[in-house]
Design an enzyme around this catalytic site. Structure first.
Site, short mmCIF file in Angstrom:
data_model
loop_
_atom_site.label_atom_id
_atom_site.label_comp_id
_atom_site.label_asym_id
_atom_site.label_seq_id
_atom_site.Cartn_x
_atom_site.Cartn_y
_atom_site.Cartn_z
N CYS A 106 0.80 -1.22 0.00
CA CYS A 106 0.00 0.00 0.00
C CYS A 106 0.83 1.28 0.00
CB CYS A 106 -0.95 0.01 1.19
SG CYS A 106 -2.09 -1.38 1.18
N HIS A 156 -8.73 4.05 -2.32
CA HIS A 156 -7.40 3.51 -2.07
C HIS A 156 -6.95 2.58 -3.20
CE1 HIS A 156 -3.85 2.16 -0.14
NE2 HIS A 156 -4.35 1.23 0.63
#
Length: 396
Positions: free
Chosen positions: A83, A343
């Protein structure tokens, strides 16, 4: 290594629910990259190196993506750091310019994701997070899916150790959803009451669905340049200096602390922030606006403490005092954060960079933080890496 480094152009796509828009990753990269080049007022032929981040995709997808901007033969490096992939691409582009290897570099990130919880691609080898998951399972009963289990467990630990409440975590989601109302790039632009957040479907521990970041499609890009490049192209008025930046990966404490909070990266964040504050000659008190990695509301609260906005255990007090929104001590995630903006893993860090660049230029429209002069970015990937970056407007 004393060269100054600047963000001179940023661009991003709107973040979308997977499948909501008929596009592929080259389309995303073309859109964000073209916007960044236009923002900088330069042609792609002036870019000397490119670092392209994505988590889910085939080898050399970075080349295919950037070929939408031009075919100039420059080095293009594919980047994957879970991430924190987008900010890792930013970190590498910054290092290239800072070291004098390039006067102008491109950092670009994209993601085309599947709907639903994150899953593994290969089942014939150990998963990178297995060591973390096994360590956490010794502390709290294992649950699926892994990401909300890990961050939910960290929230449970914080509640048990410090008396933090489910309402305090939920208030973070209320804030970030409200902030996204003013962000045209956000995947969601919906406001929720505290009751709606708390009454949403429970995912794990204190986390409900509205406190979790969604899967998303999208892209972000940044043009990174040297001071000589800024001066040559007359970009001083829009250039934002990277005054501090650090990447930290897991340390012994991640596992030796026997803590869910450590296992989700709090120590990495703390160490990276300390390095950045020292490089920039600032403290947390000097910061005006922050984009941090709120993949789950629990992680935003943990990150307040790891970044030094408050003492360990006092994150809930910061929330109750409204010190992380407009009118408070800091404005955290004016973009809506990952929870509401979305995201797309490879793009997240570059979208954060774009938001903070706009904030320091004073061009963030209805999201603008009054008088913002110092900005801080935090992007984390489990397994693990965290990148923290500090920014200021260019000053000769």
């Amino acid at each position: 290594m004393s060269n100054r480094v600047f963000v001179v152009g940023v661009g991003m796509t709107k973040f979308e629910k997977p499948g909501a828009r008929e596009w592929d990753y080259p389309d995303m990269a073309r859109e964000s990259g073209t916007k960044a080049l236009e923002d900088a007022g330069i042609d792609y032929t002036e870019v000397e190196q490119a670092y392209v981040g994505y988590v889910y995709g085939e080898s050399t997808a970075g080349q295919r993506a950037v070929y939408e901007l031009g075919l100039t033969g420059i080095p293009i490096v594919n980047v994957n750091n879970n991430c924190s992939t987008g900010s890792t691409a930013l970190y590498l582009a910054t290092q290239a310019v800072k070291s004098g290897q390039a006067d102008c570099a491109l950092a670009l990130g994209f993601e085309k994701m599947q709907s639903g919880s994150l899953g593994s691609t290969y089942d014939d080898r150990e998963q990178p997070l297995m060591r973390h998951l096994l360590a956490l399972a010794e502390l709290q009963e294992f649950a699926m899916p892994p990401a909300p289990y890990m961050f939910g467990a960290a929230g449970v630990e914080h509640m048990e150790r410090f008396g933090t409440t489910a309402e305090q975590f939920a208030k973070i989601a209320v804030k970030n959803h409200k902030h996204s109302l003013n962000n045209p790039y956000a995947q969601f632009q919906d406001e929720y009451t505290l009751e709606q957040i708390l009454e949403a479907r429970q995912i794990h521990g204190p986390l409900t669905k509205l406190q979790c970041s969604p899967t998303s499609d999208g892209s972000g890009a940044a043009i990174i340049a040297s001071e000589a490049f800024v001066e040559k192209h007359g970009l001083a008025a829009q250039a934002i200096e990277i005054v501090g930046q650090a990447m930290v990966t897991d340390m012994n404490s991640t596992f030796e602390d026997k803590s869910a909070i450590s296992l989700v990266g709090a120590d990495m964040t703390r160490k990276a922030a300390e390095k950045v504050y020292a490089q920039a000659g600032i403290t947390a008190d000097d910061v005006d606006v922050i984009e941090l990695h709120d993949c789950f509301s629990t992680n935003e609260l943990l990150t307040y403490e790891a970044l030094g906005l408050c003492a360990e255990g006092d994150g809930g007090k910061l929330v109750d005092a409204d010190d992380t929104t407009y009118g408070g001590r800091w404005v955290v995630n004016p973009s809506g954060g990952l929870i509401s903006k979305g995201h797309p893993l490879g793009a997240t860090g570059l979208a954060q960079c774009a938001e903070l660049t706009w904030q320091l230029r004073g061009t963030a429209d209805k999201r603008q933080v009054d008088g913002a002069k110092v900005a801080l970015q935090h992007n984390i990937g489990l397994g693990g890496a965290v990148v923290v970056t500090a920014y200021k407007p260019y000053a000769r």
